[in-house]
Enzyme design. Structure first.
Site, PDB file in Angstrom:
ATOM      1  N   ARG A   1       0.849  -1.187   0.000  1.00 45.85           N
ATOM      2  CA  ARG A   1       0.000   0.000   0.000  1.00 45.85           C
ATOM      3  C   ARG A   1       0.885   1.239   0.000  1.00 45.85           C
ATOM      4  O   ARG A   1       2.070   1.175   0.313  1.00 45.85           O
ATOM      5  CB  ARG A   1      -0.917  -0.012   1.221  1.00 45.85           C
ATOM      6  CG  ARG A   1      -1.912  -1.159   1.203  1.00 45.85           C
ATOM      7  CD  ARG A   1      -2.683  -1.234   2.511  1.00 45.85           C
ATOM      8  NE  ARG A   1      -3.409  -0.005   2.741  1.00 45.85           N
ATOM      9  CZ  ARG A   1      -3.649   0.512   3.940  1.00 45.85           C
ATOM     10  NH1 ARG A   1      -3.185  -0.081   5.026  1.00 45.85           N
ATOM     11  NH2 ARG A   1      -4.338   1.615   4.075  1.00 45.85           N
TER      12      ARG A   1
ATOM     13  N   SER B   1       0.671   4.177   1.732  1.00 43.95           N
ATOM     14  CA  SER B   1       0.830   5.036   2.903  1.00 43.95           C
ATOM     15  C   SER B   1       2.247   4.986   3.442  1.00 43.95           C
ATOM     16  O   SER B   1       2.994   4.039   3.197  1.00 43.95           O
ATOM     17  CB  SER B   1      -0.148   4.615   4.006  1.00 43.95           C
ATOM     18  OG  SER B   1       0.271   3.398   4.590  1.00 43.95           O
TER      19      SER B   1
ATOM     20  N   LYS C   1      -3.145  -8.186  11.138  1.00 40.28           N
ATOM     21  CA  LYS C   1      -4.476  -8.027  11.719  1.00 40.28           C
ATOM     22  C   LYS C   1      -5.528  -7.623  10.686  1.00 40.28           C
ATOM     23  O   LYS C   1      -6.727  -7.741  10.941  1.00 40.28           O
ATOM     24  CB  LYS C   1      -4.453  -7.020  12.873  1.00 40.28           C
ATOM     25  CG  LYS C   1      -4.356  -5.556  12.502  1.00 40.28           C
ATOM     26  CD  LYS C   1      -4.296  -4.707  13.770  1.00 40.28           C
ATOM     27  CE  LYS C   1      -4.237  -3.218  13.480  1.00 40.28           C
ATOM     28  NZ  LYS C   1      -5.492  -2.683  12.920  1.00 40.28           N
ATOM     29  N   ASP C   2      -5.090  -7.169   9.511  1.00 42.46           N
ATOM     30  CA  ASP C   2      -6.025  -6.803   8.448  1.00 42.46           C
ATOM     31  C   ASP C   2      -6.331  -7.952   7.506  1.00 42.46           C
ATOM     32  O   ASP C   2      -7.145  -7.813   6.591  1.00 42.46           O
ATOM     33  CB  ASP C   2      -5.460  -5.643   7.620  1.00 42.46           C
ATOM     34  CG  ASP C   2      -5.320  -4.367   8.418  1.00 42.46           C
ATOM     35  OD1 ASP C   2      -6.109  -4.161   9.354  1.00 42.46           O
ATOM     36  OD2 ASP C   2      -4.416  -3.572   8.101  1.00 42.46           O
TER      37      ASP C   2
ATOM     38  N   SER D   1     -11.886   1.791  15.373  1.00 37.15           N
ATOM     39  CA  SER D   1     -11.906   0.367  15.702  1.00 37.15           C
ATOM     40  C   SER D   1     -13.046   0.038  16.661  1.00 37.15           C
ATOM     41  O   SER D   1     -13.057   0.516  17.799  1.00 37.15           O
ATOM     42  CB  SER D   1     -10.569  -0.019  16.352  1.00 37.15           C
ATOM     43  OG  SER D   1     -10.678  -1.243  17.046  1.00 37.15           O
TER      44      SER D   1
ATOM     45  N   ARG E   1     -13.387  -2.678  18.245  1.00 36.00           N
ATOM     46  CA  ARG E   1     -12.772  -3.355  19.393  1.00 36.00           C
ATOM     47  C   ARG E   1     -12.265  -2.351  20.412  1.00 36.00           C
ATOM     48  O   ARG E   1     -12.549  -2.471  21.614  1.00 36.00           O
ATOM     49  CB  ARG E   1     -11.603  -4.236  18.916  1.00 36.00           C
ATOM     50  CG  ARG E   1     -10.776  -4.839  20.071  1.00 36.00           C
ATOM     51  CD  ARG E   1      -9.483  -5.447  19.560  1.00 36.00           C
ATOM     52  NE  ARG E   1      -8.654  -4.501  18.851  1.00 36.00           N
ATOM     53  CZ  ARG E   1      -7.809  -3.658  19.430  1.00 36.00           C
ATOM     54  NH1 ARG E   1      -7.670  -3.635  20.745  1.00 36.00           N
ATOM     55  NH2 ARG E   1      -7.085  -2.819  18.708  1.00 36.00           N
ATOM     56  N   ARG E   2     -11.510  -1.368  19.953  1.00 37.16           N
ATOM     57  CA  ARG E   2     -10.984  -0.369  20.890  1.00 37.16           C
ATOM     58  C   ARG E   2     -12.115   0.379  21.581  1.00 37.16           C
ATOM     59  O   ARG E   2     -12.084   0.608  22.789  1.00 37.16           O
ATOM     60  CB  ARG E   2     -10.064   0.610  20.142  1.00 37.16           C
ATOM     61  CG  ARG E   2      -8.741  -0.028  19.726  1.00 37.16           C
ATOM     62  CD  ARG E   2      -7.923   0.880  18.833  1.00 37.16           C
ATOM     63  NE  ARG E   2      -6.654   0.238  18.462  1.00 37.16           N
ATOM     64  CZ  ARG E   2      -6.008   0.440  17.333  1.00 37.16           C
ATOM     65  NH1 ARG E   2      -6.491   1.290  16.434  1.00 37.16           N
ATOM     66  NH2 ARG E   2      -4.872  -0.187  17.094  1.00 37.16           N
TER      67      ARG E   2
ATOM     68  N   ARG F   1     -10.910   8.065  10.719  1.00 37.78           N
ATOM     69  CA  ARG F   1     -10.000   7.305   9.879  1.00 37.78           C
ATOM     70  C   ARG F   1      -8.985   8.275   9.320  1.00 37.78           C
ATOM     71  O   ARG F   1      -9.056   9.471   9.552  1.00 37.78           O
ATOM     72  CB  ARG F   1     -10.764   6.558   8.777  1.00 37.78           C
ATOM     73  CG  ARG F   1     -11.610   5.416   9.325  1.00 37.78           C
ATOM     74  CD  ARG F   1     -12.418   4.762   8.228  1.00 37.78           C
ATOM     75  NE  ARG F   1     -11.548   4.110   7.262  1.00 37.78           N
ATOM     76  CZ  ARG F   1     -11.990   3.681   6.070  1.00 37.78           C
ATOM     77  NH1 ARG F   1     -13.255   3.866   5.722  1.00 37.78           N
ATOM     78  NH2 ARG F   1     -11.163   3.083   5.248  1.00 37.78           N
ATOM     79  N   GLY F   2      -8.049   7.769   8.571  1.00 39.55           N
ATOM     80  CA  GLY F   2      -6.977   8.603   8.056  1.00 39.55           C
ATOM     81  C   GLY F   2      -5.645   7.975   8.397  1.00 39.55           C
ATOM     82  O   GLY F   2      -5.561   7.081   9.237  1.00 39.55           O
TER      83      GLY F   2
ATOM     84  N   VAL G   1      -1.763   7.669   9.903  1.00 41.73           N
ATOM     85  CA  VAL G   1      -1.315   7.886  11.276  1.00 41.73           C
ATOM     86  C   VAL G   1      -1.118   9.364  11.560  1.00 41.73           C
ATOM     87  O   VAL G   1      -1.575   9.894  12.582  1.00 41.73           O
ATOM     88  CB  VAL G   1      -0.007   7.102  11.537  1.00 41.73           C
ATOM     89  CG1 VAL G   1       0.604   7.510  12.869  1.00 41.73           C
ATOM     90  CG2 VAL G   1      -0.279   5.603  11.509  1.00 41.73           C
TER      91      VAL G   1
ATOM     92  N   ARG H   1      -4.428  11.294  11.939  1.00 42.41           N
ATOM     93  CA  ARG H   1      -5.121  11.045  13.211  1.00 42.41           C
ATOM     94  C   ARG H   1      -4.413  11.722  14.375  1.00 42.41           C
ATOM     95  O   ARG H   1      -5.058  12.257  15.276  1.00 42.41           O
ATOM     96  CB  ARG H   1      -5.248   9.534  13.429  1.00 42.41           C
ATOM     97  CG  ARG H   1      -6.363   8.925  12.578  1.00 42.41           C
ATOM     98  CD  ARG H   1      -6.535   7.454  12.836  1.00 42.41           C
ATOM     99  NE  ARG H   1      -5.548   6.673  12.079  1.00 42.41           N
ATOM    100  CZ  ARG H   1      -5.452   5.353  12.166  1.00 42.41           C
ATOM    101  NH1 ARG H   1      -6.247   4.683  12.990  1.00 42.41           N
ATOM    102  NH2 ARG H   1      -4.561   4.701  11.448  1.00 42.41           N
TER     103      ARG H   1
ATOM    104  N   CYS I   1     -11.897  -8.879  11.155  1.00 41.16           N
ATOM    105  CA  CYS I   1     -10.883  -8.063  11.819  1.00 41.16           C
ATOM    106  C   CYS I   1     -11.448  -6.775  12.387  1.00 41.16           C
ATOM    107  O   CYS I   1     -10.779  -6.088  13.153  1.00 41.16           O
ATOM    108  CB  CYS I   1      -9.730  -7.758  10.851  1.00 41.16           C
ATOM    109  SG  CYS I   1     -10.216  -6.786   9.417  1.00 41.16           S
TER     110      CYS I   1
END
Length: 321
Positions: A9, A11, A78-79, A124, A126-127, A144-145, A147, A150, A236
Site C-alpha cells: 500500500r 501510505s 491483523k487486516d 476500531s 474493538r478499541r 480514519r486517516g 497515522v 489522526r 478483523c
C-alpha cells in the site's frame, strides 16, 4: 532469481513496513523492487464497519499477486482475513513489534487522567468497546486517516486517539505516546504488531526466499490468535481482542492465550485465557474460542455485526498495523 517485486500500500506506514521486509530480503542477497498498490480501504471513505472491515486493505494486494504483477505482498496481519486462500501462502510472519495499543492524548494525559466526557478518536469497534467497558465515562468519535492525520486531530477534534503501538514505532512516532495500554485492560486485535508476507502457493522459489524471514514464536502466537478469531466467525473489525505469548511451564515452552469479546456499548465483556502446547497453536485458539462461545461470546459477535457502532465522522482510511 530475478528481482522480487513486493506489493505494498502507498501510505507512509505501509511503505515503511514493506521497506523492512525488502531490506531483510536484500540482506539475504535478493534483488528487490517495491510496487505500490492502491486498495479499496485507501480510496473508499466509508466507515470500516460498513465496508465489511475484513480484507479491505488486502484484496487489491492479493489480486496483484494472482495477476503476476507482484511476487510478494506485505500485509498488516491483523487486516488479513482468516479464511484460507488455497492459491496463496503466508510464507513468513517476521518477528512481531509491540502488540499493544497506544494512547496519544492532549496535554500528555494518561487514560486514567482523562476527565469524564473526553472524546476518544478511533475507527476500531474493538478499541471502542473495550474502552467503554472500563466505565470511565468516555465519549467516542469514529475517525480514519493515516497515522499522521489522526495524530493531528488530538487537541483539535478529539481529546485523544488510540493507535497500534507497532505502527507508531515503525514510523518513529512513538515519542508522542502518552500511555501504552496494558493488555490486562485493552487486549489488542489478533495479529496486531505482526506482518504477513504472502506469495503465490505454487511459487516454490519465492516461498523459499521469503520463508527465511519467518519467526517461529510470532508465527505460533498469531496462529493461535487468528484461529480463535476464525472459530468465533468474527472479522478483523469485530470487538475481539486476543494476545498469545510463549511462556515456560514445567514441561518447557508453551503458549499462553488471552482473549476478550466486548459488546460495542461496553455493557458486557467476556475474558478468558488458556495455555497449550507450542506445537498446536491453532488447537489452542479453537479451544479458547469454544470456551468463549459457551459463555455467550457468539451473541456479542452477532449483535456487533448486525448493529455496528455509528460512525458519523469518517475520514480517509488507514490501517495502523
Amino acid at each position: 532469481m530475478t528481482a522480487l517485486r513486493i506489493g505494498s500500500r502507498r501510505s507512509n506506514l505501509a511503505m515503511t513496513q514493506t521497506g523492512h521486509v525488502a531490506d531483510a530480503l536484500r540482506a539475504a542477497g535478493h534483488d528487490v523492487e517495491i510496487v505500490e498498490i492502491t486498495t479499496e480501504g485507501d480510496v473508499n471513505r466509508a466507515p470500516l464497519s460498513t465496508l465489511g472491515g475484513t480484507g479491505v486493505f488486502a484484496s487489491a494486494l492479493r489480486q496483484a499477486l494472482r495477476d503476476g504483477r507482484v511476487d510478494v505482498a506485505v500485509h498488516s496481519l491483523k487486516d488479513l482475513p482468516t479464511a484460507p486462500e488455497p492459491d496463496l501462502a503466508i510464507a513468513a510472519v517476521p518477528a512481531r513489534v509491540d502488540p499493544r495499543d497506544a494512547l496519544v492524548a492532549r496535554d500528555g494525559l494518561t487514560l486514567g487522567e482523562l476527565p469524564a466526557g473526553s472524546v476518544i478518536g478511533t475507527g476500531s469497534p474493538r478499541r471502542r468497546a473495550m474502552l467503554a467497558s472500563l466505565g470511565l465515562g468516555l465519549d467516542f468519535q469514529d475517525i480514519r486517516g493515516n497515522v499522521e492525520t489522526r495524530l493531528a486531530m488530538v487537541g483539535e477534534q478529539v481529546d485523544a486517539v488510540v493507535l497500534a503501538a507497532a505502527g507508531l514505532r515503525r514510523v518513529d512516532l512513538d515519542g508522542v505516546v502518552t500511555e501504552f495500554l496494558d493488555p490486562l485492560q485493552i487486549l489488542p486485535a489478533p495479529g496486531q504488531g505482526a506482518l504477513a508476507v504472502e506469495v503465490r502457493a505454487d511459487d516454490a522459489e519465492t516461498l523459499g526466499a521469503v520463508g527465511a524471514l519467518d519467526h517461529a514464536d510470532t508465527r505460533a502466537a498469531t496462529t493461535a490468535e487468528r484461529a480463535l478469531l476464525a472459530r468465533l466467525e468474527a472479522g478483523c473489525s469485530a470487538p475481539v481482542g486476543a494476545l498469545a505469548e510463549v511462556v515456560e511451564d514445567d514441561k518447557g515452552p508453551a503458549l499462553s492465550l488471552r482473549a476478550a469479546v466486548a459488546d460495542p456499548a461496553g455493557d458486557r465483556e467476556i475474558r478468558r485465557s488458556a495455555t497449550g502446547p507450542l506445537e498446536d497453536p491453532a488447537g489452542l485458539g479453537r479451544t479458547l474460542a469454544e470456551t468463549l462461545l459457551a459463555d455467550g461470546a457468539g451473541d456479542i459477535v452477532a449483535d456487533a455485526s448486525h448493529d455496528p457502532v455509528p460512525a458519523p465522522n469518517s475520514s480517509s482510511s488507514e490501517s495502523d498495523t
